[in-house]
Design a protein around this motif. Structure first.
Motif, PDB file in Angstrom:
ATOM      1  N   THR A 252       0.834  -1.201   0.000  1.00  0.00           N
ATOM      2  CA  THR A 252       0.000   0.000   0.000  1.00  0.00           C
ATOM      3  C   THR A 252       0.864   1.244   0.000  1.00  0.00           C
ATOM      4  N   MET A 253       0.335   2.292  -0.579  1.00  0.00           N
ATOM      5  CA  MET A 253       1.061   3.552  -0.585  1.00  0.00           C
ATOM      6  C   MET A 253       0.759   4.350   0.676  1.00  0.00           C
ATOM      7  N   GLU A 254      -0.288   3.956   1.361  1.00  0.00           N
ATOM      8  CA  GLU A 254      -0.729   4.757   2.494  1.00  0.00           C
ATOM      9  C   GLU A 254       0.100   4.497   3.743  1.00  0.00           C
ATOM     10  N   ASN A 255       0.978   3.535   3.663  1.00  0.00           N
ATOM     11  CA  ASN A 255       1.792   3.233   4.819  1.00  0.00           C
ATOM     12  C   ASN A 255       3.150   3.922   4.677  1.00  0.00           C
ATOM     13  N   ALA A 256       3.437   4.758   5.646  1.00  0.00           N
ATOM     14  CA  ALA A 256       4.648   5.570   5.584  1.00  0.00           C
ATOM     15  C   ALA A 256       5.914   4.735   5.432  1.00  0.00           C
ATOM     16  N   ILE A 257       5.918   3.545   6.037  1.00  0.00           N
ATOM     17  CA  ILE A 257       7.166   2.779   5.985  1.00  0.00           C
ATOM     18  C   ILE A 257       7.498   2.330   4.576  1.00  0.00           C
ATOM     19  N   PHE A 258       6.499   1.932   3.814  1.00  0.00           N
ATOM     20  CA  PHE A 258       6.781   1.527   2.440  1.00  0.00           C
ATOM     21  C   PHE A 258       7.172   2.752   1.626  1.00  0.00           C
ATOM     22  N   ALA A 259       6.436   3.834   1.851  1.00  0.00           N
ATOM     23  CA  ALA A 259       6.715   5.059   1.117  1.00  0.00           C
ATOM     24  C   ALA A 259       8.158   5.489   1.337  1.00  0.00           C
ATOM     25  N   ARG A 260       8.599   5.395   2.583  1.00  0.00           N
ATOM     26  CA  ARG A 260       9.932   5.881   2.876  1.00  0.00           C
ATOM     27  C   ARG A 260      11.014   4.972   2.305  1.00  0.00           C
ATOM     28  N   GLY A 261      10.821   3.672   2.486  1.00  0.00           N
ATOM     29  CA  GLY A 261      11.789   2.739   1.919  1.00  0.00           C
ATOM     30  C   GLY A 261      11.872   2.912   0.420  1.00  0.00           C
ATOM     31  N   LEU A 262      10.725   3.102  -0.183  1.00  0.00           N
ATOM     32  CA  LEU A 262      10.656   3.251  -1.627  1.00  0.00           C
ATOM     33  C   LEU A 262      11.343   4.528  -2.096  1.00  0.00           C
ATOM     34  N   GLN A 263      11.219   5.547  -1.295  1.00  0.00           N
ATOM     35  CA  GLN A 263      11.827   6.820  -1.645  1.00  0.00           C
ATOM     36  C   GLN A 263      13.333   6.657  -1.822  1.00  0.00           C
TER      37      GLN A 263
END
Lengths: 342, 342
Positions: free
Chosen positions: A78-89
């Motif tokens: 999911t994109m709504e989870n900050a942890i994935f968003a941050r790792g992905l960044q």
DNA sequence: TAGTGAGATGTAAGCGCTTACATTAAATTT
DNA sequence: AAATTTAATGTAAGCGCTTACATCTCACTA
């Protein structure tokens, strides 16, 4: 100027540039892809023509001809989870350093959607793919292998997996947290977790709690479990369910910080004091953990480093195709006010 | 089974399927794209061959030949901000309903990166593009127009813009909040904002505060401004700067909830009581606003609806090319404990 | 039963690019 | 200066697909 006029009724092609510059299409192509293979004077002519026409290469045609896209795909739950968003960044940043573009899709934690997206990514010509978690139909790995698309799995570490992984040991990390919790005298444990079904991060963490309990001689039945989807409200709702059980737990160990913060908020709403009436722990150590009140005891995961390592690994795989060894990312316990002695 | 074996050393093509099924490539193509134009018996043969070979169409070849990708691109400032992530999620869901895929890129709030990504998206053949905020080099809009790629701008509403917008009135929303703040007796105002330079959301909101002050007869100089990037820690640091000023503000109006929560945390850390010593307001009304303590006074923005409307608009534009009218998304004030009378 | 037309399928020409190979020009050697 | 090597450029064959157009089938009509 990077964007200029041209007086054709359609978007300019390589051939148009070649025509204007008075060279062949091959030369224009070389100017774009390996400028050093073209003599200075010619290159100048071509560059002028490119600017003049506002030419932009057609990616699809290029991919078709070159069988390479310089694109790597990633599928996160999911994109709504900050942890994935941050790792992905940071994954993306690292890819960018090598001139590789990232294509992101989110599967909403659904295996069927994920499979569909993997096929989409492959058919779009992704040179490599990043996946979260190991657990999925073996057919998918076979498919990827047959299509010759390298894969890296992140968020879990398993040196024995058939694909390289870069992540942390969910089992040990959670066990370390549980050890601490139990050493503080807690016996009536509970957890709010994502469904462990098909989610190896969740199931490993659960296993970690059980292992710790076993070592301390606490029967498995002392752990109440509530499953919840990702979200603050979901964490709150799960806490309510937990409190309905006959034996009220003294601590609730949450699968991630967001659920934990939701649980804390709900507890306060119900007039409970955290941690005096009930302790709460999280997982991930995102920013919210620090500013929660009380501040959250959690497991710190270096997401940025994980993203970066995953990117490097994938790029190596795409370039050299030699096997990469899995990388273990160390986690650490962060004890804050939300956890107190029982 | 959807993924099956084939005993060729390469990935199967349309021609392979045609060969196996004993039909022409055109027929296979039709089976895939307009099954109703192919008779049942033939279709069955083709479908069997597809399964047998584990055939997956090559997206790039398809795009090249059909000049259409069924793909829409979106460029957001950052993935780390929940509000973009959430708006995008519903944007994607709505697109999915029409069989359109979403391609996301993030610009890190940098105009040059954004321009590059727009060109990337276009060269990848995006049928349409979603952009955040109106403010950008007019050349970009011209480029998009010349390339015949429809654009929708979200997060702002401006019926007079040359491109359709779907968003809210940042000026009025912030002015309404400022009106309320001032009506509660606040005179020494301050704001923590993203740099208004090249960011129309931020500059409009700032204008809203000024407009409210003017109406109340408060001189512009009574507003102290600190610029901050997005992030909890950044919000905290900005608050510290604000407190260094000779005149301590009685209220801090933050550009978004994340900054606000950071400011609250820092204030508490410094031994200040919110809202007794200092009031704090946010913008967006994300989940964190509710669970913050004290709960955050903010402006509620229906991000999901915005994403959905933007998707519908873009799909219409791609299909019919007729102009769409901008859509105004209504915001509302949410007054919670972080704001009290001065 | 030949004639008609609608529907199903096949044929083949691209889409815009890369790249192996052929050709030509320039630089170097003898 | 001719011979040889090397660098620069051109030629043209695809990459895997879509689609306009041509062809073929076959159920109907008259």
């Amino acid at each position: 100027m990077t964007i200029d006029d041209n007086n054709m009724g359609r978007t300019p092609t390589l051939a148009d540039v070649a025509g204007l510059a008075g060279v062949s299409t091959a030369t224009v192509s070389r100017c774009l892809n390996s400028p050093d293979r073209v003599v200075e004077r010619t290159r100048k002519k071509v560059e002028d023509a490119v600017l003049k026409l506002g030419y932009a290469p057609n990616f699809n045609a290029r991919a078709l001809a070159a069988k390479r896209t310089n694109t790597i795909g990633a599928i996160i739950p999911t994109m709504e989870n900050a942890i994935f968003a941050r790792g992905l960044q940071s994954f993306q940043e690292e890819l960018g350093c090598s001139g590789v573009t990232l294509l992101v899709a989110s599967s909403s934690y659904r295996a069927d959607l994920e499979e569909e997206q993997i096929r989409t990514l492959v058919s779009r010509g992704a040179d490599g793919i990043l996946l979260i978690g190991l657990h999925r139909d073996p057919k998918i790995y076979e498919f990827l292998k047959r299509q010759n698309v390298p894969v890296v799995v992140a968020w879990v570490f398993d040196p024995n997996a058939k694909v390289p992984t870069v992540g942390f040991d969910n089992f040990s990390a959670m066990k370390a947290l549980a050890d601490r919790v139990i050493s503080m005298g807690h016996r009536r444990l509970s957890t709010i977790t994502a469904s462990p079904q098909g989610n190896d991060r969740a199931s490993e963490r659960l296993r970690g709690i059980y292992a710790s309990m076993m070592e301390a001689g606490i029967p498995k039945t002392e752990l109440s479990i509530v499953e919840a989807e990702y979200g603050i409200d979901e964490g709150g709702a799960a806490l309510e369910q937990l409190l309905c059980k006959t034996i009220r737990p003294s601590v609730v160990m949450c699968g991630n910080d967001v659920l934990a913060v939701g649980a804390i908020a709900k507890a306060k709403e119900l007039g409970l004091c955290v941690p005096d009436d009930i302790s709460v722990t999280g997982f991930d150590d995102i920013e919210i953990a620090k500013i929660s009140s009380p501040a959250l005891t959690t497991v710190h995961v270096p997401h940025r480093r994980m993203g970066k390592e995953a990117a490097k690994m994938l790029i190596n795989l795409v370039n050299a195709a030699k096997n990469q060894n899995s990388i273990l990312i160390e986690t650490s316990l962060v004890v804050r006010a939300s956890l107190s002695s029982a």
